[in-house]
Enzyme design. Structure first.
Site, PDB file in Angstrom:
ATOM      1  N   ALA A   1    -133.222 -36.946 -11.629  1.00  0.00           N
ATOM      2  CA  ALA A   1    -132.560 -37.276 -12.896  1.00  0.00           C
ATOM      3  C   ALA A   1    -133.404 -36.863 -14.085  1.00  0.00           C
ATOM      4  CB  ALA A   1    -132.286 -38.773 -12.944  1.00  0.00           C
TER       5      ALA A   1
ATOM      6  N   GLY B   1    -133.340 -33.739 -15.476  1.00  0.00           N
ATOM      7  CA  GLY B   1    -132.753 -32.637 -16.252  1.00  0.00           C
ATOM      8  C   GLY B   1    -132.449 -33.069 -17.680  1.00  0.00           C
TER       9      GLY B   1
ATOM     10  N   ARG C   1    -125.927 -29.818 -21.947  1.00  0.00           N
ATOM     11  CA  ARG C   1    -124.494 -29.592 -22.199  1.00  0.00           C
ATOM     12  C   ARG C   1    -123.734 -30.870 -22.564  1.00  0.00           C
ATOM     13  NH1 ARG C   1    -123.448 -26.435 -16.734  1.00  0.00           N
ATOM     14  NH2 ARG C   1    -125.425 -27.461 -16.225  1.00  0.00           N
TER      15      ARG C   1
ATOM     16  N   GLN D   1    -141.460 -36.116 -13.950  1.00  0.00           N
ATOM     17  CA  GLN D   1    -141.498 -34.656 -13.899  1.00  0.00           C
ATOM     18  C   GLN D   1    -141.690 -34.200 -15.340  1.00  0.00           C
ATOM     19  OE1 GLN D   1    -137.868 -32.486 -13.182  1.00  0.00           O
ATOM     20  NE2 GLN D   1    -138.937 -30.744 -12.259  1.00  0.00           N
TER      21      GLN D   1
ATOM     22  N   GLY E   1    -128.854 -36.761  -9.583  1.00  0.00           N
ATOM     23  CA  GLY E   1    -128.438 -37.943 -10.347  1.00  0.00           C
ATOM     24  C   GLY E   1    -127.156 -37.780 -11.126  1.00  0.00           C
TER      25      GLY E   1
HETATM   26  C1  UD1 Z   1    -127.479 -27.618  -8.503  1.00  0.00           C
HETATM   27  C2  UD1 Z   1    -127.791 -26.771  -7.255  1.00  0.00           C
HETATM   28  C3  UD1 Z   1    -126.540 -26.004  -6.839  1.00  0.00           C
HETATM   29  C4  UD1 Z   1    -125.424 -26.981  -6.579  1.00  0.00           C
HETATM   30  C5  UD1 Z   1    -125.186 -27.893  -7.786  1.00  0.00           C
HETATM   31  C6  UD1 Z   1    -124.233 -29.017  -7.367  1.00  0.00           C
HETATM   32  C7  UD1 Z   1    -130.130 -26.074  -7.228  1.00  0.00           C
HETATM   33  C8  UD1 Z   1    -131.082 -24.958  -7.498  1.00  0.00           C
HETATM   34  N1  UD1 Z   1    -128.869 -25.843  -7.529  1.00  0.00           N
HETATM   35  O1  UD1 Z   1    -127.190 -26.749  -9.583  1.00  0.00           O
HETATM   36  O2  UD1 Z   1    -126.811 -25.250  -5.656  1.00  0.00           O
HETATM   37  O3  UD1 Z   1    -124.242 -26.266  -6.269  1.00  0.00           O
HETATM   38  O4  UD1 Z   1    -126.420 -28.507  -8.212  1.00  0.00           O
HETATM   39  O5  UD1 Z   1    -123.973 -29.895  -8.410  1.00  0.00           O
HETATM   40  O6  UD1 Z   1    -130.548 -27.097  -6.722  1.00  0.00           O
HETATM   41  N2  UD1 Z   1    -133.098 -31.856 -12.180  1.00  0.00           N
HETATM   42  C9  UD1 Z   1    -134.359 -32.384 -12.333  1.00  0.00           C
HETATM   43  N3  UD1 Z   1    -135.388 -31.569 -12.681  1.00  0.00           N
HETATM   44  C10 UD1 Z   1    -135.214 -30.242 -12.905  1.00  0.00           C
HETATM   45  C11 UD1 Z   1    -133.915 -29.701 -12.759  1.00  0.00           C
HETATM   46  C12 UD1 Z   1    -132.886 -30.534 -12.401  1.00  0.00           C
HETATM   47  O7  UD1 Z   1    -134.565 -33.595 -12.122  1.00  0.00           O
HETATM   48  O8  UD1 Z   1    -136.194 -29.587 -13.221  1.00  0.00           O
HETATM   49  C13 UD1 Z   1    -131.994 -32.754 -11.803  1.00  0.00           C
HETATM   50  C14 UD1 Z   1    -130.961 -32.880 -12.886  1.00  0.00           C
HETATM   51  O9  UD1 Z   1    -131.217 -34.020 -13.695  1.00  0.00           O
HETATM   52  C15 UD1 Z   1    -129.676 -33.048 -12.095  1.00  0.00           C
HETATM   53  C16 UD1 Z   1    -129.951 -32.364 -10.778  1.00  0.00           C
HETATM   54  O10 UD1 Z   1    -131.349 -32.206 -10.679  1.00  0.00           O
HETATM   55  O11 UD1 Z   1    -129.392 -34.413 -11.840  1.00  0.00           O
HETATM   56  C17 UD1 Z   1    -129.249 -31.021 -10.668  1.00  0.00           C
HETATM   57  O12 UD1 Z   1    -129.689 -30.170 -11.694  1.00  0.00           O
HETATM   58  P1  UD1 Z   1    -128.713 -29.180 -12.470  1.00  0.00           P
HETATM   59  O13 UD1 Z   1    -129.507 -28.426 -13.465  1.00  0.00           O
HETATM   60  O14 UD1 Z   1    -127.513 -29.914 -12.928  1.00  0.00           O
HETATM   61  O15 UD1 Z   1    -128.360 -28.173 -11.265  1.00  0.00           O
HETATM   62  P2  UD1 Z   1    -127.074 -27.266 -11.137  1.00  0.00           P
HETATM   63  O16 UD1 Z   1    -127.233 -26.052 -11.957  1.00  0.00           O
HETATM   64  O17 UD1 Z   1    -125.879 -28.093 -11.320  1.00  0.00           O
END
Ligand code: UD1
Ligand code: CA
Length: 454
Positions: A9, A11, A15, A74, A102
């Site tokens: 969680a 990110g 958006r 993180q 998350g």
């Molecule tokens: C991700 C998946 C994708 C999948 C999709 C489904 C990866 C590389 N991609 O893409 O394959 O189809 O979810 O919904 O895993 N987060 C962190 N730290 C970070 C980046 C993200 O905690 O550095 C968390 C975000 O808060 C979020 C989750 O990880 O809850 C997913 O991140 P997000 O950037 O939304 O990934 P998607 O591009 O949706």
């Protein structure tokens, strides 16, 4: 092997265009991440680690009531693989780790349980689904024999790969020992320069670790929230599920598309609910309760046969059997209405007890009061409960009749059977069975000529 859960969680949720962390946005009145936490806590009470980022303080404050969460920071959002890595030191070496994103709130316990039971203890499991429109999501690449090879993110996919319709939903079950081996070695050589969690699948294949995939019963279980359109879409899906649950218990919803539950609702039989009703917190509706259109009810018990008419707002109250409330009534916290009392239009009641079969039918304010049985309170009656510093009580005995436009200056007690004439200001206690009034006597001045208009 015990289970632990890692919720990613950290990110930015760019958006969402919001100061509120994405995972704290509500669905059915409850934060996205709360939905996830309550679902995963049903899985044999696992250890739960939340990976947080920039708005961590806000997140921790909002989840402070969950005493057993571990928090992994993180500092920089370098990708889902990097995020999962931050959680490792909170996990036991023998753990089986369920990693979830998350921002995917509606996953069911059933689907997660299936993932746990179908995946061999020394293998990897993930949830995938076929979508008509997989745009933006990571695609599952399989070989000609159907064996899962890897996940390719949309931004890294070739035109051919973009045509794949099976997607990664963001739920991985992996023994911790593999995470420990693989996560520190992920590479960020990809279109987004991120460390992708999904790349562990390539490692798994290289080492011959088995990969199992499981699909959810409903595709909305794995829909994520990335912007406010998706939030609204999931809200409607969630509300439809709540409506369905109630209809399956026999509730008649005149329009389930215009009905919202933001909490938990218990119902008896033959309940009828009209359009645009919002139920929040803990609401209990007894048998044969009827709720009219445009009604809001929060944290309230409504007993058998009571009827709430249009445009009423009720909070933190108990409405007795067979009461009729509204239209346009406002019932505020601390109100307890006994059987068959009647509260009419433009009446506000706060912190008051009203006895059986008493009537307050029009335009009144009753606050900090105890009202007996079979009392009739005329239009425009006001309990003047506040002296500028303190609130005071008004006590009204059984069978009292209060004329219209009466002010009761609290603290004041009106004895049983008293009659109060219209327009009275009651400043002293009234003994039982008396009649009082103090309205100004009417004067008639004969042959009054109005000043001529110029
Ligand atoms: C991700 C998946 C994708 C999948 C999709 C489904 C990866 C590389 N991609 O893409 O394959 O189809 O979810 O919904 O895993 N987060 C962190 N730290 C970070 C980046 C993200 O905690 O550095 C968390 C975000 O808060 C979020 C989750 O990880 O809850 C997913 O991140 P997000 O950037 O939304 O990934 P998607 O591009 O949706
Ligand atoms: Ca996402």
């Amino acid at each position: 092997m015990s289970l632990s859960v890692v919720v990613l969680a950290a990110g930015q949720g760019v958006r969402m265009h919001s100061a509120l962390p994405k995972v704290l946005h509500p669905i059915g009145g409850k934060a996205i991440i709360e939905h996830i936490l309550s679902t995963v806590s049903k899985l044999n009470n696992p250890r739960i680690v939340v990976v947080y980022g920039a708005k961590g303080e806000q997140l921790q404050a909002a989840l402070a009531h969950h005493q057993h969460l571990s928090w992994a920071a993180q500092e920089q959002q370098l990708g889902t693989g990097h995020a999962a890595l931050q959680a490792l030191s909170y996990l036991a070496d023998s753990d089986r780790v369920l990693i979830l994103y998350g921002d995917v709130p509606l996953i069911s316990e059933k689907t997660l349980t299936e993932l746990l039971t179908s995946t061999p203890k020394d293998g990897i499991g993930l949830i995938t689904v076929q979508l008509e429109n997989p745009t933006g999501l990571g695609r599952i690449v399989r070989d000609s024999a159907g064996k899962l090879q890897r996940v390719v993110e949309e931004k890294d996919a070739t035109a051919e790969e973009k045509k794949l319709t099976e997607i990664n939903c963001g739920f991985f079950l992996v023994p911790k020992q593999y995470l420990q081996q693989w996560l520190p070695k992920l590479s960020s050589q990809n279109a987004q320069k991120e460390y992708y969690l999904t790349d562990i699948l390539t490692r798994a294949n290289e080492q011959g670790v088995s990969i199992t995939t499981v699909s959810p019963e409903y595709s909305w279980e794995v829909m994520g929230v990335n912007d406010k359109c998706q939030l609204a879409e999931l809200e409607r899906i969630y509300q439809w599920q709540q409506a369905k649950k109630l209809m399956q218990q026999g509730v008649m919803l005149l329009d389930p598309a215009r009905f919202d539950v933001r909490g938990n609702v218990q119902v008896g039989q033959e309940v009828v609910i009209d359009a645009n009703v919002i139920l929040s917190g803990q609401v209990s509706l007894g048998s044969s309760v009827k709720i009219g259109p445009n009604v809001m009810i929060k944290d309230t018990v409504i007993e058998e046969g009571a009827e709430i008419l249009a445009n009423s707002v009720i909070e933190n109250a108990t409405i007795g059997k067979g009461c009729v409330i509204g239209p346009f009534a406002r019932i505020r916290p601390g109100t307890v209405l006994a059987e068959k009392s009647r509260i009419g239009n433009f009446v506000e009641i706060k912190n008051a007890t009203v006895g059986t079969q008493s009537k307050i039918n029009h335009l009144s304010y009753i606050g900090d009061a105890t009202i007996g049985n079979k009392v009739n309170i005329g239009a425009g009656t006001i309990t003047c409960n506040f002296d500028g510093k303190q609130k005071h009580q008004t006590v009204i005995g059984d069978h009292v009749s209060i004329g219209s436009d009466t002010q009761l200056i609290a603290p004041v007690t009106v004895g049983e059977g008293v009659t109060i004439g219209a327009g009275t200001t009651v400043t002293k206690d009234v003994p039982a069975k008396h009649l009082i009034h103090n309205r100004v006597e009417q004067r008639i001045i004969a042959n009054w000529a109005k000043a001529e208009e110029e």
